[in-house]
Scaffold this active site. Structure first.
Site, PDB file in Angstrom:
ATOM      1  N   ASP A   1      25.477  12.519  11.476  1.00 19.29           N
ATOM      2  CA  ASP A   1      23.886  11.598  11.158  1.00 19.29           C
ATOM      3  C   ASP A   1      23.246  12.174   9.908  1.00 19.29           C
ATOM      4  OD1 ASP A   1      22.251   9.894  11.310  1.00 19.29           O
ATOM      5  OD2 ASP A   1      21.010  10.934  13.112  1.00 19.29           O
TER       6      ASP A   1
ATOM      7  N   TYR B   1      30.353  22.323  17.705  1.00 22.17           N
ATOM      8  CA  TYR B   1      29.124  22.205  17.402  1.00 22.17           C
ATOM      9  C   TYR B   1      28.444  23.510  17.548  1.00 22.17           C
ATOM     10  CZ  TYR B   1      29.306  17.120  16.778  1.00 22.17           C
ATOM     11  OH  TYR B   1      29.710  15.800  16.539  1.00 22.17           O
TER      12      TYR B   1
END
Length: 584
Positions: free
Chosen positions: A125, A263
């Site tokens: 994003d 992540y």
């Protein structure tokens, strides 16, 4: 003419008249052009680039980028900022590495990956970074095509067939794609897909095997275009190609072949500046049974993080996109924990280690300490990581118990997501993408990467002027100096004025609760309302049914039954295999 007797006004009028006459004469005369200097340079002409004159090959690229200045990875029309895909597209085209099809002549810069076998592992994003993003793409190769030659018997011009291409005529022999029986180097499949007839592989493939170069009359690594070096010269400094894989598996897709995504979410402890003990008030932490304002309880966060491991339904830890009609929210989390990044600790803000600011009994390392939340999983839902981190921050501030995670994972108890705010995007990094073989329980990456600088005579691409390290040092140093200057100013301001213990408040302040969500400053939210007492959103089934009815169907099941899967096959496949943090 004698002007001695003229008045001042008359002189000014005469000067204006002469200037007008001079301008009129200049307009009527043609200036003599300066003689042109003779140039010994040949005029430059852009040569036509014929894709049919080049072989192509499918490769994988591993890249890194700092996402703060970009509008996410995936290209969208009319975005306020550039995207990572857009920058990759421009660099690949400028280097003439790709031959896009059906490009709009009125908009040559439009991103169009059709015909390039393009795939991407993650679509991060806006603001999210990646240090191990992977794409697959078919690019131009240095490998020579078949050469024309005259037949000794007939004297007719013909085709010298190479690498097992079957004779199909002039046009077919010079295609950029391998012929039906042509050879393209690929590794063995990761899954159970059959090998194609155009693949040269072994068990296992050794990409440095001299036999491969002999079979192709071309060393597919040493003789190849230096893809990483070339693209890094054309990309912005905060987007870098780290490695390339010359022989992806036969069934390779950067998206569907990835079995694990890792992540990291970076944060500091304290999360925001605490205030001295003598200036605290009831809802700031001291005496309220909660951790000191600004500090995070890392132990409680670690306890909560471990509750995410395993297979769970994460519908209360994501955003729901009704247009994708997702009904399966189960995802596997292999690993979740909090770790200290001691090497990255910032020692500049020394005042934070003063006894007036640290919690009583604190015996940790010098503050502020850098921590990361590490999350490894097979796939991720829309904004799943940022929702998980938001709950961990509430636990770390003492606003929620670790058991809040179990309550939100219990779908029977909590069928709809409470309206809590997700964490900020900038500290999130897609750290790595792993491509193991399907039957490997250890999930070791099976792709054979060649990193920048590897190989004989390639070190300058990593360490020479404008090499990978050189450019990234410049990016790092700029931000490090900004950090040092801001930290030094903060230290100076803190030391100025009277002693901390002598400072007093004019009255008890009426302040809201500070709540940290990962941003540079906390938000003031009045009296904190627990997550399970917030407003609850509708259930996923209700959201999907409502969307289907707006489209003219009875419900979500009716939408699927009447051909939704056929007319929107690509969208459904994306929905059922969704894994990306931050897809719009």
């Amino acid at each position: 003419m004698d002007y001695t007797a003229w008045s001042h006004d008359s002189l000014v009028e005469r000067v204006a008249q002469l200037e007008t006459e001079l301008k009129s004469k200049n307009r009527g005369s043609t200036p003599t052009p300066a003689p042109r200097k003779k140039s010994w340079k040949k005029p430059r002409h852009d040569r036509a680039f014929d894709p049919a004159k080049y072989h192509t090959r499918l490769i994988a690229l591993k890249l890194a980028y700092l996402g703060k200045n970009y509008n996410g990875f995936e290209h969208h029309i009319d975005t306020p900022l550039s995207t990572i895909e857009e920058e990759l597209w421009k660099a690949l085209n400028r280097a003439r590495l790709i031959f896009p099809k059906d490009t709009d002549p009125l908009n040559p810069g439009e991103v169009n990956w059709d015909g390039l076998e393009y795939s991407k592992c993650g679509r991060t994003d806006k603001g999210v970074s990646a240090f191990g993003q992977v794409i697959g793409i078919r690019v131009r190769s240095n490998r020579p095509l078949a050469q024309k030659k005259k037949s000794e018997a007939s004297g007719q011009e013909g085709i010298e067939l190479v690498e097992g291409q079957r004779e199909q005529g002039h046009a077919d022999a010079f295609k950029a794609y391998p012929g039906e029986n042509g050879v393209e180097i690929r590794a063995p499949p990761l899954g159970r897909s059959p090998r194609g007839p155009h693949v040269l592989d072994s068990e296992p493939l050794n990409i440095h095997d001299p036999a491969l170069a002999e079979a192709l009359n071309f060393d597919h690594i040493a003789d190849e275009i230096p893809y990483c070096y070339l693209l890094n010269r054309l990309l912005p400094p905060d987007i870098r190609i780290l490695a390339w894989c010359p022989a992806p598996p036969t069934d390779f897709s950067a998206r569907f072949s990835c079995r694990e995504r890792r992540y990291k979410y970076f944060f500091t402890n304290p999360a925001f500046p605490p205030i001295p003990h003598n200036l605290e008030f009831a809802n700031s932490g001291k005496g309220s049974g909660k951790i000191k304002d600004g500090w995070l309880d890392i132990g409680a966060m670690q306890e909560a993080a471990k509750l995410f491991e395993g297979t769970h339904d994460f519908r209360n830890f994501c955003k729901v996109d009704a247009s994708k009609q997702i009904s399966n929210f189960e995802r596997m989390i292999y690993h979740a924990d909090i770790s200290s990044e001691s090497a990255a600790s910032n020692k500049t803000l020394g005042f934070l280690n003063d006894k007036n600011f640290i919690p009583e009994g604190f015996d940790g390392e010098a503050a502020p300490q850098i921590y990361t939340f590490n999350l490894h999983g097979s796939a991720f839902l829309w904004h799943q990581v940022r929702h998980i981190v938001a709950i961990l921050f509430l636990v770390g501030q003492g606003l929620e118990p670790p058991s809040i995670v179990s309550e939100l994972l219990d779908i029977a108890k909590t069928p709809g997501r409470p309206t809590y705010e997700m964490a900020t995007d900038t500290p999130l990094v897609l750290w790595d993408c792993i491509f193991p073989r399907q039957d490997d329980p250890t999930r070791q990456d099976a792709l054979q990467w060649i990193y920048v600088g590897d190989g004989v005579g390639n070190a300058e691409a990593k360490y020479a002027a404008m090499g990978l390290v050189d450019v990234l040092w410049e990016v790092w140093r700029e931000k490090k100096i900004d950090e040092v200057l801001a930290g030094s100013l903060l230290d100076i301001v803190q030391r100025q004025g009277g002693e901390i213990t002598d400072l007093t408040l004019s009255k008890k302040p009426n302040r809201s609760q500070k709540v940290f969500h990962g941003a540079d400053r906390p938000r003031l939210q009045g009296t904190y309302q627990p997550v399970m007492k917030k407003h609850f959103m509708e259930s996923v089934d209700f959201i999907n049914d409502r969307y289907a009815m707006r489209k003219g169907f009875e419900n979500a099941e009716d939408l699927k039954r009447q051909g939704y899967r056929t007319r929107n096959k690509a969208a459904v496949e994306e929905a059922e295999n969704e894994f990306v943090e931050g897809v719009e």
